[in-house]
Motif scaffolding. Sequence first.
Motif, mmCIF file in Angstrom:
data_model
loop_
_atom_site.group_PDB
_atom_site.id
_atom_site.type_symbol
_atom_site.label_atom_id
_atom_site.label_comp_id
_atom_site.label_asym_id
_atom_site.label_seq_id
_atom_site.Cartn_x
_atom_site.Cartn_y
_atom_site.Cartn_z
ATOM 1 N N ALA A 16 0.883 -1.177 0.000
ATOM 2 C CA ALA A 16 0.000 0.000 0.000
ATOM 3 C C ALA A 16 0.909 1.213 0.000
ATOM 4 O O ALA A 16 1.670 1.414 0.944
ATOM 5 N N PRO A 20 8.082 7.342 -1.863
ATOM 6 C CA PRO A 20 9.511 7.034 -1.911
ATOM 7 C C PRO A 20 9.855 5.687 -1.270
ATOM 8 O O PRO A 20 10.667 4.930 -1.792
ATOM 9 N N VAL A 21 9.200 5.373 -0.150
ATOM 10 C CA VAL A 21 9.584 4.159 0.567
ATOM 11 C C VAL A 21 8.965 2.912 -0.067
ATOM 12 O O VAL A 21 9.638 1.892 -0.230
ATOM 13 N N GLY A 22 7.697 2.980 -0.466
ATOM 14 C CA GLY A 22 7.054 1.835 -1.110
ATOM 15 C C GLY A 22 7.793 1.450 -2.384
ATOM 16 O O GLY A 22 8.057 0.270 -2.640
ATOM 17 N N GLU A 43 -1.285 2.747 -5.422
ATOM 18 C CA GLU A 43 -0.941 4.144 -5.123
ATOM 19 C C GLU A 43 -2.064 5.053 -5.662
ATOM 20 O O GLU A 43 -2.320 5.095 -6.871
ATOM 21 N N ARG A 45 -2.138 8.247 -5.828
ATOM 22 C CA ARG A 45 -1.737 9.479 -6.526
ATOM 23 C C ARG A 45 -1.259 9.185 -7.950
ATOM 24 O O ARG A 45 -0.731 10.064 -8.619
ATOM 25 N N ARG A 66 4.550 17.307 -4.669
ATOM 26 C CA ARG A 66 5.239 17.757 -3.463
ATOM 27 C C ARG A 66 6.421 18.666 -3.803
ATOM 28 O O ARG A 66 7.236 18.331 -4.654
ATOM 29 N N GLN A 68 8.703 19.874 -1.464
ATOM 30 C CA GLN A 68 9.811 19.824 -0.510
ATOM 31 C C GLN A 68 11.079 19.255 -1.147
ATOM 32 O O GLN A 68 11.013 18.475 -2.081
ATOM 33 N N VAL A 69 12.195 19.694 -0.572
ATOM 34 C CA VAL A 69 13.486 19.149 -1.013
ATOM 35 C C VAL A 69 14.016 18.310 0.140
ATOM 36 O O VAL A 69 13.974 18.737 1.291
ATOM 37 N N THR A 71 17.048 15.613 1.928
ATOM 38 C CA THR A 71 18.468 15.310 1.952
ATOM 39 C C THR A 71 18.626 13.808 2.104
ATOM 40 O O THR A 71 18.103 13.238 3.060
ATOM 41 N N LEU A 72 19.276 13.167 1.166
ATOM 42 C CA LEU A 72 19.439 11.711 1.246
ATOM 43 C C LEU A 72 20.896 11.369 1.551
ATOM 44 O O LEU A 72 21.808 11.747 0.812
ATOM 45 N N ILE A 105 11.646 16.098 -3.590
ATOM 46 C CA ILE A 105 10.953 14.820 -3.375
ATOM 47 C C ILE A 105 10.164 14.417 -4.622
ATOM 48 O O ILE A 105 10.006 13.238 -4.928
ATOM 49 N N ALA A 150 3.276 0.932 3.275
ATOM 50 C CA ALA A 150 4.216 2.037 3.014
ATOM 51 C C ALA A 150 3.339 3.221 2.645
ATOM 52 O O ALA A 150 3.636 3.988 1.742
ATOM 53 N N LEU A 156 -3.374 3.198 6.373
ATOM 54 C CA LEU A 156 -4.537 2.317 6.403
ATOM 55 C C LEU A 156 -4.134 0.942 6.925
ATOM 56 O O LEU A 156 -4.852 0.314 7.692
ATOM 57 N N ASN A 209 16.165 24.023 2.849
ATOM 58 C CA ASN A 209 16.660 22.876 2.096
ATOM 59 C C ASN A 209 16.324 23.167 0.651
ATOM 60 O O ASN A 209 15.153 23.309 0.305
ATOM 61 N N ASN A 219 11.696 25.957 5.892
ATOM 62 C CA ASN A 219 10.896 25.401 6.988
ATOM 63 C C ASN A 219 11.018 26.310 8.190
ATOM 64 O O ASN A 219 12.133 26.691 8.565
#
Length: 798
Positions: A16, A20-22, A43, A45, A66, A68-69, A71-72, A105, A150, A156, A209, A219
């Motif tokens: 689910a 990014p993580v799924g 998904e 979206r 999205r 947002q930026v 940092t990885l 992101i 995810a 859910l 960021n 932020n």
Amino acid sequence: MSRTNTDLPPLKVIIAGGGPVGLTFALNLTMLVGNKAKITIYEGRWYVNQSGKISWKGADQGNFRRSQVVTLQDHVISQMPDYIQKGLFKEINERVWPTSRNIPIEEVEDRLLDLIQPFADSGWVDLIPENLHEQSVYLVKGQFDIVVGADGANSLVSRYCNIQMVSQGMEYACGVAYNIPENVAATDEPLHQALNCILTVSQTRYLVNSSTSRRGYLNIRLIKDEYDELTEHLRDIKATTTNIDLDNNIHFPHSPVCTIIRQGLQFFKIPSKYVNLIVPIQINVRHAMDFSRELSYQIEAGKKTFKTSLMFLIGDAAMNVHFWPGSMKEAMALARNIFEVITNETERSVQERSLSINDFVEFEGFMGKLRAREQQGRSLRVTLNPIDSAIDEAYSTAHLSKCFKTYNTGLKTKLQATRNRLQQRDEWPHKNHPIIDAELDSAVSRVIHTIVAQLNLALPWPTREMGRGSEVLVEKTYPLDHSKYLPVPTPTLPKSTEQKHVTTTLVNLAEERNVILWLKSSNDVLNNTLIESIEKPNTPLRVVRRYEIYYVDSIENVKSWLEQHKSVITKSGVLFKVITPWYITEDKTAVDVIRTVRSSIAHTPIVIYTNRREETNGALQFPNVMSTDDMYDVYEFIGIDSGTQWADGFATKSIAQPPQSPRSERQSTCVLWIDTEDNDIETADKLRQMGIELKFCARFDSAEDYIKQNADNIRRMFSFKIICRGCYHSENNKNAVDVLKLLDSCKLESIPVLTYTLDKEKLKSHLKQYSRDADLLTRIQYADERREVIAFATHKIE
Ligand SMILES: Cc1cc2nc3c(=O)[nH]c(=O)nc-3n(C[C@H](O)[C@H](O)[C@H](O)COP(=O)(O)OP(=O)(O)OC[C@H]3O[C@@H](n4cnc5c(N)ncnc54)[C@H](O)[C@@H]3O)c2cc1C
């Protein structure tokens, strides 16, 4: 002949959430196990674009991408297969901080979706552009070996599996997205990334960021009062204008919180004309009690044979903090654990697949360590260390000239100390751009005295503290030889997948409609207080799914309500759910409610909202039943978003304007009235005063054109209803039955229809003769009084 491992069907994995993580999890798993697993990702979206490909919905499809930026960290990314490492940073490969890279992101999501495409084309992975929900067949029937949540902060899956979430408190912030184009005037040029880093690390009020300094996110940490003030103000302004103008004193006055935002922009030299979004952010900082669970499904009704499936939570679904760099590690850890289990099956030549939670104790342990390290040891060190005292002190003393001098010098010294520390580091990526004192002084001189005081008093980011102790590394628990990753497959199934996507999109476009039945007991204070907060006019709730709530006051009335509405609530596109307190009467509890509801509509998701959770264990043996005392769980169950970190925010009047999200417009009710307005001007006026948007079509055929042309938009609206006349005599006696048929042909069968007539009974018997379709007839509502029309338009179906 005995069966061997090669006879085993592929492991069925349902994910689910394709965030990014799924996607990271799916990619890692498929590259480790290939076609030994059949992975399906849901998904909401996504949609199918004109060339038949799964893509991210944009503004046209009701989604705000999205901005947002993030940092990885290098040590996380280095654990990914080469294919992902290279593909992820294909377009943007910018080192802003010493051991990490910054990337929007949106870019992460685009690249990961591109990267999974060959696996989807080869049939190893199915991409489904829909939300998984409580009544999805997969979940209800247990048609999977593993389900992975995810699905972000309002998961859910965690709710479905009744995983308790532990809240560490609320965090408040404001995100300001900006986009500075190339070739602007020299005075509008952004600061160098080196300077952004120094200004950010020195204090904990503002954090920038950005990607290449031009496109980024400021932020701002807020205290609760500031957050409330900002939300209220922006909502008021938004009611009168489409885009907020930051340079207009009425839109953006010199109030405390607007000043804080304006000053943040000044500090980082971000021209307000390039700001395109302001997002008040409220985060329920929480984590799951368990990250894995065994689910038991009865294989055949009546027989005591059970199948075990497993559930896992990763990413924001497992733990949610504002800046959360660990979530990709969880995805890789779980993929590797599953790989180990499958490899063991191979080695043991098992006859049958029998998954057990015992095979995943290391994953549970890994998650526990990660939570302790990242959430408690890193993020919460900052977020739970409020800035309130710095703010209070700054407001009371900053105006005193002696204090101001101290703060001014203090802030400059602090910035210089950070600069010296960062620039000394061997891996500092901006060696060729040393920052001089004048640049730091200039930043200080750009902000007013209260902000100078706040920034001086706010603690710097505790980077040293946060870095203390060793990192929780995936490879320590799950060492992996990179040669184990399989090569990217050559697509073999392009035609059939294309076909499949096209069919699923029809389901996707029909917006979900949550119909909630709430058993209300007059003496249950907890439930009643929550109901009040939801029903309150102008309540600041962010509705993410259409919902209607119906209240009943006894189990008997639950029964009769279900009988009356069964045909509506079992229709496709309608998600029927029940909320109940624990105690109903002296001798009846929620268990009786569950039995009553489930005997009529099996599998109905049920939430018991109670502060006596310890007594509810007996009820939790039913699948898809949750008990909670957390109002945010109930909000999410209904379709109201409580964690607003991905909120659409408020668009501003910016030069680099992103498209407007139609989603924000979907919050009001729109009524299509098939009649001339003169027939009942007073009712129309009354409805408009109540915030209902009215669209009049004088004739049936003009309404038909309107509905056909706008079907897609209507589906996306928060609430759309139709009022029609008893009969359109001059148009072949067309009536409500024809309206419903028209709606069905446009896949808009969930739209409520009311006939406004002089004589309800006469019309009912006329329509009975006109159509023998009992299902259609029960969908028609009747009104012969203004109050009934108003109740229909403003409230719910009776
Ligand atoms: C301002 C900000 C700055 C951040 N900075 C950083 C940073 O510097 N570094 C970092 O690593 N992280 C950072 N983060 C956090 C990071 O963005 C999140 O941790 C990450 O997005 C979590 O990914 P996820 O896939 O778990 O959840 P999400 O990104 O929330 O994705 C969940 C997905 O599931 C989908 N979904 C939800 N419900 C369902 C359902 N029922 N069925 C199907 N799909 C569903 C959603 O549409 C969504 O796409 C930041 C976050 C914010 C807000």
